[in-house]
Enzyme design. Sequence first.
Site, short mmCIF file in Angstrom:
data_model
loop_
_atom_site.label_atom_id
_atom_site.label_comp_id
_atom_site.label_asym_id
_atom_site.label_seq_id
_atom_site.Cartn_x
_atom_site.Cartn_y
_atom_site.Cartn_z
N ARG A 121 20.65 -34.40 53.16
CA ARG A 121 20.87 -33.27 54.06
C ARG A 121 19.85 -33.19 55.19
O ARG A 121 20.00 -32.40 56.12
CB ARG A 121 20.88 -31.97 53.25
CG ARG A 121 21.92 -31.99 52.14
CD ARG A 121 21.84 -30.80 51.23
NE ARG A 121 22.51 -29.64 51.79
CZ ARG A 121 22.55 -28.47 51.17
NH1 ARG A 121 21.98 -28.32 50.01
NH2 ARG A 121 23.17 -27.45 51.73
N GLN A 127 24.99 -34.07 59.03
CA GLN A 127 25.24 -32.63 58.92
C GLN A 127 26.72 -32.28 58.90
O GLN A 127 27.14 -31.35 58.21
CB GLN A 127 24.52 -31.90 60.05
CG GLN A 127 23.01 -31.92 59.90
CD GLN A 127 22.30 -31.20 61.03
OE1 GLN A 127 22.93 -30.68 61.96
NE2 GLN A 127 20.97 -31.18 60.98
N ASP A 130 28.32 -32.48 55.29
CA ASP A 130 27.63 -31.75 54.23
C ASP A 130 28.58 -30.80 53.49
O ASP A 130 28.75 -29.64 53.89
CB ASP A 130 26.45 -30.99 54.83
CG ASP A 130 25.55 -30.37 53.79
OD1 ASP A 130 25.91 -30.39 52.60
OD2 ASP A 130 24.48 -29.85 54.16
N SER A 133 26.94 -27.45 51.96
CA SER A 133 26.73 -26.36 52.91
C SER A 133 28.04 -25.70 53.32
O SER A 133 28.14 -24.47 53.38
CB SER A 133 26.00 -26.87 54.16
OG SER A 133 24.66 -27.22 53.86
N TYR A 232 9.80 -26.86 49.56
CA TYR A 232 10.66 -27.64 48.69
C TYR A 232 9.86 -28.48 47.68
O TYR A 232 10.28 -28.65 46.55
CB TYR A 232 11.57 -28.56 49.52
CG TYR A 232 12.61 -27.78 50.29
CD1 TYR A 232 13.76 -27.31 49.65
CD2 TYR A 232 12.44 -27.48 51.62
CE1 TYR A 232 14.71 -26.58 50.33
CE2 TYR A 232 13.38 -26.76 52.32
CZ TYR A 232 14.51 -26.30 51.68
OH TYR A 232 15.44 -25.57 52.36
#
Length: 385
Positions: A121, A127, A130, A133, A232
């Site tokens: 990602r 993108q 994805d 998402s 993260y």
Amino acid sequence: MKIGVISADSASESRVALTPEAVKKLRKLGFEVIIQSGAGQAAYYADELYQAAGADIANSSAEVVTQSQIITTVNDLPATVTEHLTAGQVVIGMLDPYRNSQLDTYAAKGATAFAMELLPRTLSRAQNMDVLSSQANLAGYKAVLLAANEYSRPFPMFMTSAGTVKPAKVVILGVGVAGLQAIATAKRLGAVVEASDLRPTAREQVESLGGKWLDVPMSAEEAETAKSTGGYAWTPSEQYVKDQAAVVDKALSNADIVITTAQIPGRNAPRLVHGATLAKMKAGSVLIDMAAGTGGNVEGSVPDETITTANGVRIVGAANIPSQLAAQSSDLYANNLVNFITTLIAPAATDDASVNTLALNLDMNDEIQGALAVTHDNQVRLAKR
């Protein structure tokens, strides 16, 4: 080259891998498309719409598999379909790779299987592929509407001659794509919204949407570590985890609506709400557990069921929310697949320049293909967790 579309093999799955609009795009690229009859019906895409877009209709999944070089699906293929695969075929879908019991079969059949959940990602060129998402965005929106439907009071504040109606207090646990959309939707409906996430760096996103961040005190050293990693890769201290749990427990005790969104690919969902906290919540309050299908964030949640605790708290096990918005979620998912499929092809050598012929161009060194491929060359490529 022909792309096949398999019908979902589940009563709880209404999405379809490709929509008629996606078929048109693939036809322009030079593909033929064959779809199992009725595959799009639950998403309000009738066979006639696919035929008008240029697709052929097959009577069975076996017919789709035997005619297709690329097979698209929403979730993993049913075992009865997998047995018809042959060497060189490609399977694309949300295959739940870390829980998938068919990877050895895919490898033995010589099929290349791509699990869309494994998309890197952080890659800008990825993108538009994805799926996590695109589906989570819709799920976060719908989760708030499910909560509004279950809750016995309105979301916004009303001023009436009979008295003032207070706005609902909503707490969002987990501020990823789904959580952020849930915050935005709850605010649009007039609720007071608070949110928490293990990543302190999510605070700015929450506040930008009008939500209140459930702040947890932390040392300067720990704050700097969390900031430098973007949150993260940060491992919080034991004390921070305890302090966050206390802050969340207090917020939930005063909440009317709680929406939990935390899921970890390949693992059971983390438990965020325990029985002791549920016992403190008000009668009539509602929890939407978006991770019910992977173990649940809320103690006692049951996938696809709504239960009521002894003290009157309603827990909704929302296992597959995107399926409840099947028309739109299918449309976005299909766009994700079309964008990925374009990375798998190259023009085939031909003596006739007027003929648009495609060939598979599988490249495991490609940063996207290599990350998504869970089987290839008769091997299971997935690293164990």
